[in-house]
Design an enzyme around this catalytic site. Structure first.
Site, PDB file in Angstrom:
ATOM      1  N   THR A  29       0.977  -1.367  -0.206  1.00 52.97           N
ATOM      2  CA  THR A  29       0.015  -0.087   0.036  1.00 52.97           C
ATOM      3  C   THR A  29       0.910   1.337   0.018  1.00 52.97           C
ATOM      4  O   THR A  29       1.844   1.203   0.572  1.00 52.97           O
ATOM      5  CB  THR A  29      -0.885  -0.185   1.261  1.00 52.97           C
ATOM      6  N   ASP A  89       7.668   3.686   5.896  1.00 53.33           N
ATOM      7  CA  ASP A  89       7.857   5.261   6.468  1.00 53.33           C
ATOM      8  C   ASP A  89       9.138   5.415   7.069  1.00 53.33           C
ATOM      9  O   ASP A  89       9.791   6.608   6.997  1.00 53.33           O
ATOM     10  CB  ASP A  89       6.777   5.433   7.430  1.00 53.33           C
ATOM     11  N   GLY A 101       1.716   4.598   7.810  1.00 49.53           N
ATOM     12  CA  GLY A 101       1.490   5.852   7.143  1.00 49.53           C
ATOM     13  C   GLY A 101       0.262   5.741   6.425  1.00 49.53           C
ATOM     14  O   GLY A 101      -0.703   6.952   6.386  1.00 49.53           O
ATOM     15  N   GLU A 108      -0.837  -5.382   5.969  1.00 49.18           N
ATOM     16  CA  GLU A 108       0.429  -5.477   5.301  1.00 49.18           C
ATOM     17  C   GLU A 108       1.396  -6.439   6.080  1.00 49.18           C
ATOM     18  O   GLU A 108       2.179  -7.245   5.202  1.00 49.18           O
ATOM     19  CB  GLU A 108       1.212  -4.195   5.242  1.00 49.18           C
ATOM     20  N   LYS A 126      13.539   7.935   3.416  1.00 55.01           N
ATOM     21  CA  LYS A 126      12.944   7.174   4.435  1.00 55.01           C
ATOM     22  C   LYS A 126      14.134   6.475   5.554  1.00 55.01           C
ATOM     23  O   LYS A 126      13.768   5.831   6.362  1.00 55.01           O
ATOM     24  CB  LYS A 126      12.279   6.166   3.987  1.00 55.01           C
TER      25      LYS A 126
HETATM   26  C1  5RP Z   1       0.816   2.032   4.496  1.00 48.34           C
HETATM   27  C2  5RP Z   1       2.154   1.984   4.601  1.00 48.34           C
HETATM   28  C3  5RP Z   1       2.894   2.375   3.223  1.00 48.34           C
HETATM   29  O1  5RP Z   1       3.850   1.289   2.714  1.00 48.34           O
HETATM   30  C4  5RP Z   1       3.994   3.730   3.750  1.00 48.34           C
HETATM   31  O2  5RP Z   1       3.223   4.587   4.412  1.00 48.34           O
HETATM   32  C5  5RP Z   1       4.859   4.321   2.719  1.00 48.34           C
HETATM   33  O3  5RP Z   1       4.081   4.831   1.757  1.00 48.34           O
HETATM   34  P1  5RP Z   1       4.432   5.821   0.793  1.00 48.34           P
HETATM   35  O4  5RP Z   1       5.079   4.799  -0.395  1.00 48.34           O
HETATM   36  O5  5RP Z   1       3.409   6.424   0.099  1.00 48.34           O
HETATM   37  O6  5RP Z   1       5.368   6.921   1.074  1.00 48.34           O
HETATM   38  O7  5RP Z   1       2.718   1.557   5.484  1.00 48.34           O
HETATM   39  O8  5RP Z   1       0.056   1.490   5.713  1.00 48.34           O
END
Ligand code: 5RP
Length: 232
Positions: A29, A89, A101, A108, A126
């Site tokens: 996600t 994140d 996030g 997940e 990150k």
């Molecule tokens: C969702 C997640 C996402 O993988 C994480 O927030 C990273 O998102 P992005 O690729 O938009 O920075 O853990 O729950």
């Protein structure tokens, strides 16, 4: 596209390139994984790979998989996941993660942890020396337990806040119908222990610490006018 979006696109593409024919793929996600899903779909449409089935980690991933023509399956129908691709994140030097996030960390973790190979896709913003330094730790909680869970988290030294919706009145509601508490810890010295301690609080469904699950991190980095992909 911003440099960060470009890094996300290239790293997503690099992960999608690792998907082989005849495989079951966990579809993560977030905005980085969205690029991976797009390119898996494009490789399928081009006939570069065949007989690939996805298992989505969220409503968002399911919608994207349908949009890009990736056939879906469920954990009730398969006995293995060959590869999972997901964002994060924060990533520490031991490849431990903070996720959530997008409030999708519960599904997940189920899917990423089951995969024979779990690939994390991130841009280099990150990477952190210590988890919790830039991002609050998400904790999914059943709605009736929010108050006692917040108190229990405060006793552990965390500063909890209920995640509120944007362009939605009230709190964020997860795909499971629960709420998310984001927690500031001054220092996460032992992520493995904190992961277990938090999940042991009655009413907590899952937290966003992913410890010892990641096999490979693909990191997108801008160098000059190019994006390069580093492996960790
Ligand atoms: C969702 C997640 C996402 O993988 C994480 O927030 C990273 O998102 P992005 O690729 O938009 O920075 O853990 O729950």
């Amino acid at each position: 596209m911003t440099p960060q979006d470009l890094m996300k696109q290239e790293v997503g593409k690099a992960a999608a390139a690792r998907v082989k024919s005849n495989s079951i793929v966990g579809l993560g996600t977030g905005s980085t994984t969205a690029f991976a899903i797009e390119y898996i779909g494009k490789r399928l449409a081009a006939g570069e790979i065949t007989n690939v089935k996805g298992i989505p980690t969220s409503f968002q991933a399911r919608v994207l998989a349908k949009q890009y023509g990736i056939p879906l399956t469920t954990l009730d129908e398969v006995d293995r996941i060959d590869i999972a691709i997901d964002g994060a994140d924060e990533v520490d030097p031991n490849k431990n993660l903070i996720k959530g996030g997008g409030a999708a960390h519960t599904q997940e973790k189920v899917i990423d942890a089951l995969a024979a190979q779990f690939i994390v896709v991130v841009d280099n913003t990150k990477l952190v020396d210590k988890l919790g330094s830039t991002f609050l730790l998400p904790v999914e909680v059943i709605p009736m337990a929010v108050s006692p869970v917040m108190k229990a988290i405060e006793k552990l030294g965390g500063k909890p806040q209920l995640r509120m919706g944007i362009r939605k009145a009230g709190p964020v509601v997860t795909d499971q119908g629960n709420l998310v508490i984001d927690v500031k810890f001054d220092s996460i010295d032992n992520p493995a222990e904190l992961e277990k301690t938090l999940n042991n609080i009655p009413g907590v469904l899952e937290n966003g610490l992913f410890v010892g699950v990641t096999d490979l991190v693909l990191v997108g980095e801008v160098q000059g006018d190019q994006v390069i992909i580093k492996e960790m």
